[in-house]
Design a protein around this motif. Sequence first.
Motif, PDB file in Angstrom:
ATOM      1  N   THR A   1       3.092   4.386  -1.163  1.00 15.99           N
ATOM      2  CA  THR A   1       3.136   5.221  -2.361  1.00 15.99           C
ATOM      3  C   THR A   1       4.559   5.288  -2.890  1.00 15.99           C
ATOM      4  O   THR A   1       5.521   4.962  -2.184  1.00 15.99           O
ATOM      5  N   GLN A   2       4.690   5.716  -4.137  1.00 19.53           N
ATOM      6  CA  GLN A   2       6.007   5.834  -4.752  1.00 19.53           C
ATOM      7  C   GLN A   2       6.866   6.845  -4.014  1.00 19.53           C
ATOM      8  O   GLN A   2       8.080   6.652  -3.865  1.00 19.53           O
TER       9      GLN A   2
ATOM     10  N   GLU B   1       6.777   7.544  -0.782  1.00 20.24           N
ATOM     11  CA  GLU B   1       7.249   6.929   0.454  1.00 20.24           C
ATOM     12  C   GLU B   1       8.396   5.955   0.181  1.00 20.24           C
ATOM     13  O   GLU B   1       9.369   5.896   0.938  1.00 20.24           O
TER      14      GLU B   1
ATOM     15  N   ASP C   1       0.807  -1.224   0.000  1.00 27.25           N
ATOM     16  CA  ASP C   1       0.000   0.000   0.000  1.00 27.25           C
ATOM     17  C   ASP C   1       0.843   1.280   0.000  1.00 27.25           C
ATOM     18  O   ASP C   1       0.299   2.383  -0.005  1.00 27.25           O
TER      19      ASP C   1
END
Length: 314
Positions: free
Chosen positions: A44-45, A47, A42
């Motif tokens: 994000t790119q 993160e 889950d």
Amino acid sequence: MKKYVIKRILSVIPVLFVVSIIVFSLTHLTPGSPASVILGEDATQAEIEALEEEMGLNKPLPVQYVNWIIGVLHGDLGTSVVGSKPVTEMIAGYFTPTISLTILSVFFAVLIALPLGMLAARKRGTAVDAAVSGISLAGISVPGFLVGLLLMLLVCVKLKLLPVSGYKPLKMGFWKHIRCLLLPAISLGFMHSALMMRMTKASMLEVLNSDYIRMAKSKGVKEFFLVAKHAFKNTLVAVITVIGQSVIGILSGAAVIETMFGIPGMGFLMVNSIGRRDYEVIQGIVLLIAIINVGISLVIDLIYGLIDPRIRLS
């Protein structure tokens, strides 16, 4: 002898350098990012990129290699990206079971292979020779994990003589320690004993047909001393070579057997680390095994020089 030793030790340095490059490159060519594994599906790119920057994974590979090798030279193999523990500490916890399994496997292989190989050479063309050849053929043909499964079924399930899996450290008692390693050691050692048998037999046959053996036989030297003392001494170079190769093969290929029998060794740790994309641990284990293999090869070369003066003078 001193020059020979120094020459052999110096020749190891470039080998270790090349090995370190290969180990580092292979682990970083595998698909997937440790950061994405740590953060989960889950994430994000943004993160993932932030964590990669924090871990230094966004730097060019040459820079990462230099930083890694500097740490290795200082005894620091890095930190596990999953467990957040020093890799050296993690490997130390899994190192002893693998070494114990390797030593016991090699002991079993040598104990079986050398006497049978010498016996087959002495009884060439007889039923004994055919039986030994059949055992060695089975050892080469049957993979270690299949031998392990058969032993589990027979010894553990049917006869209930040994535990199916598990590991007991040496501090809990020598017999308990050996008992849980016996079947995996036989599974690993059986395959390598086959190669030892063949090499011992071939080398022994070559020596037994030499002139000095015929001379000793004509002088009335007893058969036992002829084989055990005179002939075996001159087969040591070949025998030591195959024993060294077996140590390397067992140490490098113990992962499947360790996983099957639930032994918490380096192979077990390696399998788990690959699934988690734990680069630092994978690099540390592979590098350690490679260094041990190079060290074993160096020791074998030095033993060659002690056994046969012609080798160190060449």
